[in-house]
Design an enzyme around this catalytic site. Structure first.
Site, PDB file in Angstrom:
ATOM      1  N   ASP A 142      -0.001  -4.086   6.216  1.00 38.12           N
ATOM      2  CA  ASP A 142      -0.614  -3.492   7.408  1.00 38.12           C
ATOM      3  C   ASP A 142      -2.078  -3.903   7.539  1.00 38.12           C
ATOM      4  O   ASP A 142      -2.872  -3.196   8.150  1.00 38.12           O
ATOM      5  CB  ASP A 142      -0.525  -1.955   7.360  1.00 38.12           C
ATOM      6  CG  ASP A 142       0.879  -1.449   7.644  1.00 38.12           C
ATOM      7  OD1 ASP A 142       1.786  -2.274   7.870  1.00 38.12           O
ATOM      8  OD2 ASP A 142       1.068  -0.219   7.630  1.00 38.12           O
ATOM      9  N   HIS A 157       5.094  -5.021  10.289  1.00 35.94           N
ATOM     10  CA  HIS A 157       5.512  -4.351  11.531  1.00 35.94           C
ATOM     11  C   HIS A 157       5.677  -5.341  12.685  1.00 35.94           C
ATOM     12  O   HIS A 157       4.954  -6.336  12.769  1.00 35.94           O
ATOM     13  CB  HIS A 157       4.474  -3.307  11.967  1.00 35.94           C
ATOM     14  CG  HIS A 157       4.438  -2.083  11.112  1.00 35.94           C
ATOM     15  ND1 HIS A 157       5.305  -1.026  11.302  1.00 35.94           N
ATOM     16  CD2 HIS A 157       3.659  -1.747  10.063  1.00 35.94           C
ATOM     17  CE1 HIS A 157       5.039  -0.076  10.406  1.00 35.94           C
ATOM     18  NE2 HIS A 157       4.050  -0.491   9.640  1.00 35.94           N
ATOM     19  N   HIS A 198      -7.260  -0.798   6.012  1.00 35.73           N
ATOM     20  CA  HIS A 198      -6.183   0.091   6.464  1.00 35.73           C
ATOM     21  C   HIS A 198      -6.038   1.254   5.478  1.00 35.73           C
ATOM     22  O   HIS A 198      -6.031   2.416   5.856  1.00 35.73           O
ATOM     23  CB  HIS A 198      -4.896  -0.717   6.558  1.00 35.73           C
ATOM     24  CG  HIS A 198      -3.690   0.078   6.926  1.00 35.73           C
ATOM     25  ND1 HIS A 198      -3.512   0.630   8.178  1.00 35.73           N
ATOM     26  CD2 HIS A 198      -2.588   0.420   6.207  1.00 35.73           C
ATOM     27  CE1 HIS A 198      -2.349   1.280   8.204  1.00 35.73           C
ATOM     28  NE2 HIS A 198      -1.763   1.165   7.019  1.00 35.73           N
ATOM     29  N   ASP A 248       6.160   4.657   4.869  1.00 31.23           N
ATOM     30  CA  ASP A 248       7.070   3.685   5.497  1.00 31.23           C
ATOM     31  C   ASP A 248       7.067   2.343   4.764  1.00 31.23           C
ATOM     32  O   ASP A 248       7.769   1.414   5.166  1.00 31.23           O
ATOM     33  CB  ASP A 248       6.728   3.499   6.990  1.00 31.23           C
ATOM     34  CG  ASP A 248       5.335   2.960   7.227  1.00 31.23           C
ATOM     35  OD1 ASP A 248       4.394   3.435   6.575  1.00 31.23           O
ATOM     36  OD2 ASP A 248       5.188   2.039   8.060  1.00 31.23           O
ATOM     37  N   HIS A 249       6.324   2.255   3.669  1.00 35.00           N
ATOM     38  CA  HIS A 249       6.317   1.043   2.835  1.00 35.00           C
ATOM     39  C   HIS A 249       6.892   1.288   1.435  1.00 35.00           C
ATOM     40  O   HIS A 249       7.390   0.361   0.808  1.00 35.00           O
ATOM     41  CB  HIS A 249       4.889   0.488   2.718  1.00 35.00           C
ATOM     42  CG  HIS A 249       4.332   0.061   4.039  1.00 35.00           C
ATOM     43  ND1 HIS A 249       4.165  -1.260   4.397  1.00 35.00           N
ATOM     44  CD2 HIS A 249       3.948   0.783   5.124  1.00 35.00           C
ATOM     45  CE1 HIS A 249       3.688  -1.323   5.635  1.00 35.00           C
ATOM     46  NE2 HIS A 249       3.549  -0.092   6.093  1.00 35.00           N
ATOM     47  N   HIS A 295       1.537   3.901   1.928  1.00 35.48           N
ATOM     48  CA  HIS A 295       2.111   4.673   3.039  1.00 35.48           C
ATOM     49  C   HIS A 295       3.631   4.795   2.907  1.00 35.48           C
ATOM     50  O   HIS A 295       4.295   3.844   2.474  1.00 35.48           O
ATOM     51  CB  HIS A 295       1.729   4.034   4.372  1.00 35.48           C
ATOM     52  CG  HIS A 295       0.310   4.331   4.775  1.00 35.48           C
ATOM     53  ND1 HIS A 295      -0.392   3.569   5.676  1.00 35.48           N
ATOM     54  CD2 HIS A 295      -0.535   5.328   4.385  1.00 35.48           C
ATOM     55  CE1 HIS A 295      -1.614   4.079   5.834  1.00 35.48           C
ATOM     56  NE2 HIS A 295      -1.729   5.140   5.050  1.00 35.48           N
ATOM     57  N   HIS A 315       0.850  -1.204   0.000  1.00 36.36           N
ATOM     58  CA  HIS A 315       0.000   0.000   0.000  1.00 36.36           C
ATOM     59  C   HIS A 315       0.876   1.240   0.000  1.00 36.36           C
ATOM     60  O   HIS A 315       2.100   1.155   0.085  1.00 36.36           O
ATOM     61  CB  HIS A 315      -0.977  -0.026   1.165  1.00 36.36           C
ATOM     62  CG  HIS A 315      -0.357   0.085   2.526  1.00 36.36           C
ATOM     63  ND1 HIS A 315       0.444  -0.900   3.055  1.00 36.36           N
ATOM     64  CD2 HIS A 315      -0.398   1.065   3.458  1.00 36.36           C
ATOM     65  CE1 HIS A 315       0.842  -0.540   4.258  1.00 36.36           C
ATOM     66  NE2 HIS A 315       0.355   0.654   4.530  1.00 36.36           N
TER      67      HIS A 315
HETATM   68 ZN   LIG Z   1       0.239   1.614   6.474  1.00 40.49          ZN
END
Ligand SMILES: [Zn+2]
Length: 253
Positions: free
Chosen positions: A125, A163, A108, A57-58, A55, A53
């Site tokens: 996530d 995570h 999410h 941090d990905h 975001h 996805h």
């Molecule tokens: Zn995320």
């Protein structure tokens, strides 16, 4: 069946990597630095990237990794800049001898995808060990449906979330089900893992079904916990899930 290894990134992200053809495939490389260092040490090129996805941090490592490896094949939602091979629900990816199925799991985010191998899944996530992602874009009904689909996979499926949230999630699971033996045992184990800086992942779907409150919202113990939290009787399934998800947002150990 490839050997799948974690590379730590940021505070609690994992970039999962495995051999793919003549190089390495990486899942959700939010930070390019630890991945580039690992590839240099292994003397391996990056041949493929899977994105769950949008975001940061990905996907934050994407531009820099594409500079280093211009040929890298980037699979992910079409809306992400830098994706060379857009995929969506029902899609299939061939990485060397490995075939992956693409499953859409909105909740999410609306674009969230999961990559399913023969006996493992990169769950991003959506599904964490003993927990699930926050609802940033989707509705509780979307997430409940997404998790219900994952719960239908074989019990022996190994899950690779993005995570390391396991310990905190287990504290919440225990608040929901104080008498659940599996949760107690997993808590002790997760504490030991954290003390020795060992990842708690991957996890087996069977363990999740026995302890993850978000996969157990149709069971009487969770319905009772959600009803107590809400102050009125709630229905099994989606309504219980919705209360539990809200409770987790506010949960302080
Ligand atoms: Zn995320």
């Amino acid at each position: 069946m490839p050997e799948i290894q974690p590379i730590k990134a940021f505070n609690d992200n994992y970039i999962w990597v495995f051999q793919s053809g003549n190089g390495i495939c990486a899942v959700d490389p939010g930070d390019p630095r630890p991945l580039l260092a690992w590839l240099a040490e292994k003397r391996q090129p990056l041949t493929a990237i899977l994105l769950t996805h949008h975001h940061p941090d990905h996907i934050g490592g994407l531009a820099r990794l594409r500079e280093h490896f211009p040929e890298v094949q980037v699979y992910g939602p079409a809306s992400i800049a830098g994706v060379t091979h857009p995929v969506r629900e029902g899609g299939q990816i061939s990485l060397g001898e490995l075939a992956l199925d693409v499953i859409a799991t909105p909740g999410h985010t609306l674009d969230h995808l999961i990559y399913l191998g023969p006996d493992f899944a990169f769950t991003g996530d959506t599904l964490f060990a003993a927990g699930c992602g926050r609802l940033f874009e989707g509705t509780p009904a979307m997430m409940y449906q997404s998790l219900s689909r994952l719960a239908g996979l074989p019990d022996t499926t190994r899950l690779y979330p993005a995570h390391e949230y396991t310990l905190a999630n287990l504290y919440f699971a225990q608040a929901c089900e104080p008498d659940n033996r599996t949760i107690k045992d997993r808590l002790v184990w997760a504490q030991q893992c954290m003390e020795s800086s060992t990842p708690t992942l991957p996890v087996l779907l069977s363990a999740e079904k026995a302890s993850n409150p978000f996969l157990r919202a149709s069971l009487p113990t969770l319905v009772a916990a959600a009803s107590s939290r809400a102050g009125h009787a709630v229905k099994p399934g989606l309504e219980t899930f919705t209360i539990l998800r809200q409770w987790k947002n506010e949960f302080v150990r």
